[in-house]
Design an enzyme around this catalytic site. Structure first.
Site, PDB file in Angstrom:
ATOM      1  N   ALA A  40     169.934  10.050  -1.697  1.00  0.00           N
ATOM      2  CA  ALA A  40     168.884  10.093  -3.010  1.00  0.00           C
ATOM      3  C   ALA A  40     168.290   8.978  -3.729  1.00  0.00           C
ATOM      4  O   ALA A  40     166.702   8.873  -4.604  1.00  0.00           O
ATOM      5  CB  ALA A  40     168.496  11.330  -3.989  1.00  0.00           C
ATOM      6  N   HIS A 212     160.115   5.292  11.614  1.00  0.00           N
ATOM      7  CA  HIS A 212     158.303   5.155  10.713  1.00  0.00           C
ATOM      8  C   HIS A 212     157.264   4.235  11.233  1.00  0.00           C
ATOM      9  O   HIS A 212     155.767   4.843  10.898  1.00  0.00           O
ATOM     10  CB  HIS A 212     159.010   4.756   9.608  1.00  0.00           C
ATOM     11  N   GLU A 251     157.909 -11.028  11.705  1.00  0.00           N
ATOM     12  CA  GLU A 251     158.704 -10.736   9.783  1.00  0.00           C
ATOM     13  C   GLU A 251     158.311 -12.847   9.008  1.00  0.00           C
ATOM     14  O   GLU A 251     159.773 -13.420  10.031  1.00  0.00           O
ATOM     15  CB  GLU A 251     159.276 -10.220   9.978  1.00  0.00           C
ATOM     16  N   HIS A 275     160.818   1.299  17.909  1.00  0.00           N
ATOM     17  CA  HIS A 275     159.409   1.050  17.563  1.00  0.00           C
ATOM     18  C   HIS A 275     158.554   0.488  18.568  1.00  0.00           C
ATOM     19  O   HIS A 275     157.430   0.867  19.041  1.00  0.00           O
ATOM     20  CB  HIS A 275     159.404  -0.189  16.602  1.00  0.00           C
ATOM     21  N   ARG A 379     147.377  -6.039  22.126  1.00  0.00           N
ATOM     22  CA  ARG A 379     146.523  -7.278  22.550  1.00  0.00           C
ATOM     23  C   ARG A 379     146.638  -6.107  24.062  1.00  0.00           C
ATOM     24  O   ARG A 379     148.060  -6.997  25.220  1.00  0.00           O
ATOM     25  CB  ARG A 379     147.142  -8.487  22.852  1.00  0.00           C
TER      26      ARG A 379
END
Length: 796
Positions: A40, A212, A251, A275, A379
């Protein structure tokens, strides 16, 4: 009158008792979900998870009715008092004050509690207190979520602690969901090891492995678009109408302060295996039965079916790069000025799906760090002229683009050419008319496209956390998908680990990393090859349209081959082929020895294509050096040779000569290998040797200062651990200098220093072992690319 008063009092009492009973019943029926965030106080929790948990709290709690409660436990290894103060500060920083949410913020803070979770008894104590609170407060426990934001090495032990102490009774209706963050292994075997351990403790419906990217609305839009436009687009979603598919993620940021992680993974493991493969599956999978309804498990199974149909990429299907400051960042992070690495920070991969819908449609996947733009998009390019019914000569590109994030648009968008059917309006989306770069973005003219964008764009982790709470497993990676993906990528990542990356700067990356592909090959291109981009059939001719400069006394009075890396390796391949054919013609046999390391890998992939023209049945393959490890070990030079060349060609088993005496035990015996060389090779004269040269001047496993380690006049020596990383067997200079031909291959900018040090003819065997190779008559050849010898590029 008294009767009516008595009746009224009786009825009032009954009503009050009913209300009180109903209120009490409501309290009994109130439900609670306990959420434990392990790790946490970590970076991910601070940046994303606490804010996402607050959003979940705001969405799912009703303070008036108190029908459902969420309790949050922030867990870390810190002692309780220290952890409480730290968590308090983290929560205040992560969840800033916002008008209209003051009460929810304070309520959320009240429902957060710090607990120390360090050992198994800590988990036992936490879950015992959870059970006691549930009984004392007369609430029903809806479920338990354990979100593990911890390093993967801790997954197994924490999973066992949770399984042993925190699983709800199987007879209860309380569920448990355990959330894991990537990475999920480094290859197929480590992924199997991990998933076997997790499945020992939990059922598949209790395991939530996070990617994610599946929580990004820009990714979720892909399947939604296909479902909502199935009648319009499903007949077109195939090889008959689609020319290619591009999946891009770039990136701007570099790897500084992250190299400890990145150096073990690289860009393919970091984003392509997970991903981008998940995105590919959403684009190419078969649609579920949308007219009759479908479940999350249907989606996961259809993705798995598609991933299982992807063709295994070969070495010719990948190119890699590394930004020039990476090694500098690596040395800073490790505080080691000698640290080196060939890890990839850029990769482009060519993939194909082996099914009727997508057969022969190229899928180009690109990802990289330290590039000029942060963007991610898909694309889908349709074949030319299919829909342009008028003005054929001035027809804009026919394509659909799913912009996931970033780029010049800056937000998720669904973009479809106006030459295609207009997509259906999307619930929660709106028609947009962005004005970007004078009407251009993603290389397109905005006015030629239909564009929709979402009215709301929640962050990915808010979606992920909500999906865990809701039990939406379609937004998570299944065990089957994970293992299928690693089965696809593992051979390629092991190959890429040994490749020499092309170096690039952010400023010139658009030119340096330019590439072209054709059929099953993808290659970097320089200015001389780029002019042939519209003539791909000529790209892979014998000279690759790239002239190689050949000088008879071009380097240290020996023959020099100089050109682009691909052209130089191609010339080396042809030299080996012609030499082998001549040797078999003259002596009916051809003995070739290869060096280890990353240098010969581009050569291996070219030789693997010569399965018909190379006289493999007459070839004997030797190793210049080898580590004393089993041949199945990833460090083994033989394993690299086998994985990238030998398994693709028809060479007799008994013509292959590993350099170690016991292949499975990794036992080294230099005298054994020397006896084998002397007994099999006539006169102990190798026909051809391919040498790599280290940046320090070493060849084989003869490193600077090697003379104290080897015996004079021996052909093979054992180099002891301590001098190098592990014991090694190496061929020595006396045997090398007897060879008929030696070709030294030097590729990449990192070889510039050694090239400059020895180019003037210096002979210092102890300092530069490569200078101990003394051959005459043109038997020593030097193969350089322009990065290794830039001084000569100016003269070309």
């Amino acid at each position: 009158m008294a009767f009516y008063c008595g009746q009224f009092i009786y009825q009032t009492v009954v009503v009050l008792l009913f209300i009180c009973g109903y209120a009490r019943l409501g309290a009994v029926n109130a439900s609670r979900t306990n959420i434990v965030l392990v790790g946490a106080t970590g970076n991910l929790a601070q940046k994303y998870l606490w804010r996402s948990l607050f959003n979940l709290h705001t969405k799912n709690t009703n303070k008036d009715e108190n029908e459902h409660q969420l309790k949050f436990f922030g867990a870390a290894r810190n002692p309780v008092d220290e952890g409480k103060n730290l968590l308090h500060q983290i929560l205040r920083n992560a969840i800033k004050e916002q008008a209209g949410y003051e009460d929810q913020r304070e309520e959320f803070f009240k429902n957060c509690r710090y607990v120390q979770l360090k050992r198994e008894n800590d988990y036992a104590s936490l879950c015992k207190s959870m059970n006691e609170e549930i009984k004392q407060e007369s609430v029903t426990e809806n479920g338990r979520i354990f979100y593990l934001s911890v390093p993967p090495f801790a997954y197994s032990s924490i999973a066992s602690y949770i399984s042993n102490n925190c699983k709800p009774d199987r007879n209860s209706k309380t569920w448990i969901r355990v959330v894991f963050e990537k990475p999920f292994g480094k290859d197929l075997q480590t992924a199997k090891d991990l998933t076997n351990k997790l499945r020992h403790y939990f059922d598949e419906d209790q395991i939530y492995m996070v990617d994610h990217y599946l929580g990004k609305i820009g990714v979720d839009q892909i399947l939604q678009f296909r479902l909502e436009n199935a009648l319009l687009y499903e007949p077109l979603w195939n090889r008959d109408y689609i020319s290619r598919i591009e999946i891009i993620m770039t990136e701007e940021e570099n790897c500084a302060e992250r190299t400890e992680f990145y150096n073990s993974y690289g860009v393919i493991r970091d984003v392509m295996q997970n991903h981008l493969t998940e995105i590919l599956a959403l684009v190419c999978m078969e649609l579920p039965p949308y007219q009759t309804g479908f479940s999350a498990s249907d989606i996961r199974q259809l993705k798995a079916d598609l991933i299982g149909k992807l063709k295994q990429p070969r070495p010719t299907n990948v190119i890699i790069g590394q930004y020039k400051d990476y090694v500098s960042h690596l040395r800073q992070d490790f505080k080691d000025i000698t640290k080196e690495s060939n890890v990839s920070t850029f990769a482009a991969v060519l993939l194909y799906v082996n099914n009727p819908r997508w057969k022969d449609v190229p899928i180009v996947m690109v990802a990289g760090k330290e590039l000029t733009e942060r963007t991610a998009y898909i694309r889908i390019v349709f074949k030319d002229g299919v829909y342009c019914l008028s003005n054929q000569t001035n027809c804009p590109a026919t394509e659909i683009i799913f912009n996931i994030q970033g780029g010049s648009l800056g937000f998720p968008t669904e973009i479809a050419s106006k030459a295609l059917p207009q997509p259906m309006p999307r619930p929660g989306w709106q028609i947009t008319h962005p004005i970007v770069n004078s009407g251009r973005s993603l290389g397109i003219r905005i006015s030629d496209y239909y564009i929709q964008s979402p009215k709301m764009n929640p962050d990915a982790y808010t979606v992920v956390v909500d999906a865990v709470f809701s039990g939406r497993q379609d937004l998570f990676v299944s065990t089957e998908n994970l293992l299928l993906s690693w089965a696809l990528w593992t051979p390629l990542v092991h190959y890429a680990d040994k490749m020499i990356p092309k170096l690039y700067n952010k400023a010139n990356s658009n030119i340096t990393l330019r590439f072209i592909y054709y059929k099953d090959r993808i290659v970097f291109t320089d200015n001389s090859t780029y002019i042939h981009v519209n003539r791909p059939k000529n790209l892979y001719s014998k000279d690759l349209n790239q002239p190689v400069k050949i000088e008879n006394q071009g380097f240290r009075n020996q023959t020099l081959f100089l050109g682009s890396s691909d052209a130089v390796v191609n010339n080396l391949m042809n030299d080996i082929l012609s030499t082998a054919i001549a040797a078999v013609r003259d002596r009916n046999i051809f003995h070739i020895a290869f060096s280890g390391g990353s240098t010969p890998l581009p050569l291996f992939q070219k030789l693997a294509l010569l399965d018909k023209t190379m006289p493999w049945s007459k070839c004997h393959v030797w190793l210049v050096d080898e580590r004393c490890v089993p041949v199945t070990d990833s460090r083994s030079n033989f394993k690299s040779l086998y994985d990238n060349l030998l398994r693709y060609v028809d060479i007799p088993y008994y013509n292959i000569h590993p350099a170690i005496a016991n292949q499975h035990a990794g036992f080294c015996d230099s005298s054994y290998y020397e006896r084998e060389i002397v007994s099999i090779i006539d006169g102990s004269i190798l026909d051809y040797v391919v040498l790599g040269v280290g940046s320090d001047g070493h060849v084989a496993s003869l490193f600077p200062g090697f003379q104290s380690e080897v015996e004079d006049n021996s052909y093979v020596n054992l180099v002891k651990k301590g001098y190098v990383d592990t014991d090694r067997v190496t061929i020595t200079l006396p045997l090398l200098n007897k060879a008929r031909t030696i070709s030294a291959l030097l590729l990449g900018e990192r070889k510039q220093a050694i090239v400059n040090d020895i180019k003037d003819g210096v002979v210092d065997v102890n300092r530069y072992p490569v200078t101990g190779i003394k051959m005459s008559g043109g038997r020593l050849k030097w193969f350089f690319d322009y990065d290794a010898f830039p001084d000569m590029k100016v003269q070309k």
